[in-house]
Design a protein around this motif. Structure first.
Motif, PDB file in Angstrom:
ATOM      1  N   ASP A 168      20.550  13.427  47.831  1.00  0.00           N
ATOM      2  CA  ASP A 168      19.882  13.967  46.642  1.00  0.00           C
ATOM      3  C   ASP A 168      20.744  14.936  45.845  1.00  0.00           C
ATOM      4  O   ASP A 168      20.232  15.665  45.024  1.00  0.00           O
ATOM      5  CB  ASP A 168      18.540  14.626  46.988  1.00  0.00           C
ATOM      6  N   GLU A 169      22.040  14.945  46.079  1.00  0.00           N
ATOM      7  CA  GLU A 169      22.912  15.852  45.334  1.00  0.00           C
ATOM      8  C   GLU A 169      24.170  15.109  44.904  1.00  0.00           C
ATOM      9  O   GLU A 169      24.728  14.328  45.653  1.00  0.00           O
ATOM     10  CB  GLU A 169      23.296  17.041  46.216  1.00  0.00           C
ATOM     11  N   ARG A 170      24.589  15.342  43.679  1.00  0.00           N
ATOM     12  CA  ARG A 170      25.816  14.763  43.147  1.00  0.00           C
ATOM     13  C   ARG A 170      26.678  15.901  42.607  1.00  0.00           C
ATOM     14  O   ARG A 170      26.170  16.820  41.988  1.00  0.00           O
ATOM     15  CB  ARG A 170      25.544  13.797  41.998  1.00  0.00           C
ATOM     16  N   LEU A 171      27.971  15.796  42.824  1.00  0.00           N
ATOM     17  CA  LEU A 171      28.902  16.779  42.285  1.00  0.00           C
ATOM     18  C   LEU A 171      29.864  16.073  41.342  1.00  0.00           C
ATOM     19  O   LEU A 171      30.230  14.925  41.568  1.00  0.00           O
ATOM     20  CB  LEU A 171      29.702  17.452  43.402  1.00  0.00           C
ATOM     21  N   PHE A 172      30.266  16.779  40.311  1.00  0.00           N
ATOM     22  CA  PHE A 172      31.234  16.278  39.360  1.00  0.00           C
ATOM     23  C   PHE A 172      32.333  17.314  39.251  1.00  0.00           C
ATOM     24  O   PHE A 172      32.058  18.507  39.231  1.00  0.00           O
ATOM     25  CB  PHE A 172      30.610  16.128  37.966  1.00  0.00           C
ATOM     26  N   LEU A 225      20.735  12.479  34.386  1.00  0.00           N
ATOM     27  CA  LEU A 225      21.320  13.319  35.432  1.00  0.00           C
ATOM     28  C   LEU A 225      21.137  14.794  35.100  1.00  0.00           C
ATOM     29  O   LEU A 225      21.323  15.209  33.965  1.00  0.00           O
ATOM     30  CB  LEU A 225      22.815  13.017  35.568  1.00  0.00           C
ATOM     31  N   ARG A 226      20.756  15.568  36.106  1.00  0.00           N
ATOM     32  CA  ARG A 226      20.749  17.026  35.956  1.00  0.00           C
ATOM     33  C   ARG A 226      22.189  17.482  36.139  1.00  0.00           C
ATOM     34  O   ARG A 226      22.928  16.919  36.934  1.00  0.00           O
ATOM     35  CB  ARG A 226      19.855  17.660  37.008  1.00  0.00           C
ATOM     36  N   ALA A 249      25.386  15.782  26.785  1.00  0.00           N
ATOM     37  CA  ALA A 249      24.478  14.780  26.211  1.00  0.00           C
ATOM     38  C   ALA A 249      24.577  13.452  26.958  1.00  0.00           C
ATOM     39  O   ALA A 249      23.564  12.785  27.200  1.00  0.00           O
ATOM     40  CB  ALA A 249      24.776  14.591  24.729  1.00  0.00           C
ATOM     41  N   VAL A 250      25.781  13.063  27.344  1.00  0.00           N
ATOM     42  CA  VAL A 250      25.962  11.820  28.109  1.00  0.00           C
ATOM     43  C   VAL A 250      25.258  11.931  29.457  1.00  0.00           C
ATOM     44  O   VAL A 250      24.519  11.032  29.863  1.00  0.00           O
ATOM     45  CB  VAL A 250      27.462  11.497  28.309  1.00  0.00           C
ATOM     46  N   LEU A 251      25.482  13.035  30.162  1.00  0.00           N
ATOM     47  CA  LEU A 251      24.849  13.216  31.474  1.00  0.00           C
ATOM     48  C   LEU A 251      23.332  13.222  31.351  1.00  0.00           C
ATOM     49  O   LEU A 251      22.628  12.584  32.139  1.00  0.00           O
ATOM     50  CB  LEU A 251      25.346  14.504  32.126  1.00  0.00           C
ATOM     51  N   ALA A 252      22.808  13.915  30.340  1.00  0.00           N
ATOM     52  CA  ALA A 252      21.358  13.947  30.117  1.00  0.00           C
ATOM     53  C   ALA A 252      20.849  12.547  29.770  1.00  0.00           C
ATOM     54  O   ALA A 252      19.791  12.123  30.247  1.00  0.00           O
ATOM     55  CB  ALA A 252      21.011  14.935  29.015  1.00  0.00           C
ATOM     56  N   ALA A 280      23.984  23.779  31.109  1.00  0.00           N
ATOM     57  CA  ALA A 280      23.155  23.145  32.134  1.00  0.00           C
ATOM     58  C   ALA A 280      22.056  22.334  31.474  1.00  0.00           C
ATOM     59  O   ALA A 280      21.623  22.628  30.373  1.00  0.00           O
ATOM     60  CB  ALA A 280      22.549  24.188  33.061  1.00  0.00           C
ATOM     61  N   GLY A 281      21.645  21.325  32.180  1.00  0.00           N
ATOM     62  CA  GLY A 281      20.567  20.500  31.652  1.00  0.00           C
ATOM     63  C   GLY A 281      19.894  19.712  32.733  1.00  0.00           C
ATOM     64  O   GLY A 281      20.234  19.702  33.858  1.00  0.00           O
TER      65      GLY A 281
END
Length: 82
Positions: free
Chosen positions: A37-41, A62-63, A55-58, A81-82
């Motif tokens: 349940d967690e992703r890191l970039f 993706l949070r 905007a792309v991630l949203a 953050a979003g």
């Protein structure tokens, strides 16, 4: 997750057994799955396009939390953050 970016017009390649690098002309990020349940970039983005990355991630549902650091890594210039 890399497949979501590819469908959005990004390039992707495996960088290890479990990690992928995705890129566009102005950004290159590593996708890491530390848990289900967690992703890191992590990576590099053109500073003038940080909002566009958000905007792309949203848009992909993706949070996210983005930290933009100075070139020498000593100063946090911006958080998004979003």
């Amino acid at each position: 997750m890399a497949e979501m970016f590819v469908r959005a017009g990004w390039r992707a390649r495996a960088s290890s057994w479990t990690e992928y690098e995705v890129e566009h002309e102005w950004v290159c990020i590593e996708l890491v799955d530390p848990s289900p349940d967690e992703r890191l970039f992590s990576g590099v983005v053109d500073p003038s396009r940080v909002d566009e990355l958000g905007a792309v991630l949203a848009g992909l549902g993706l949070r996210y939390s983005i930290e933009l650091w100075s070139d020498d890594g000593t100063s946090l210039l911006r958080e998004l953050a979003g």
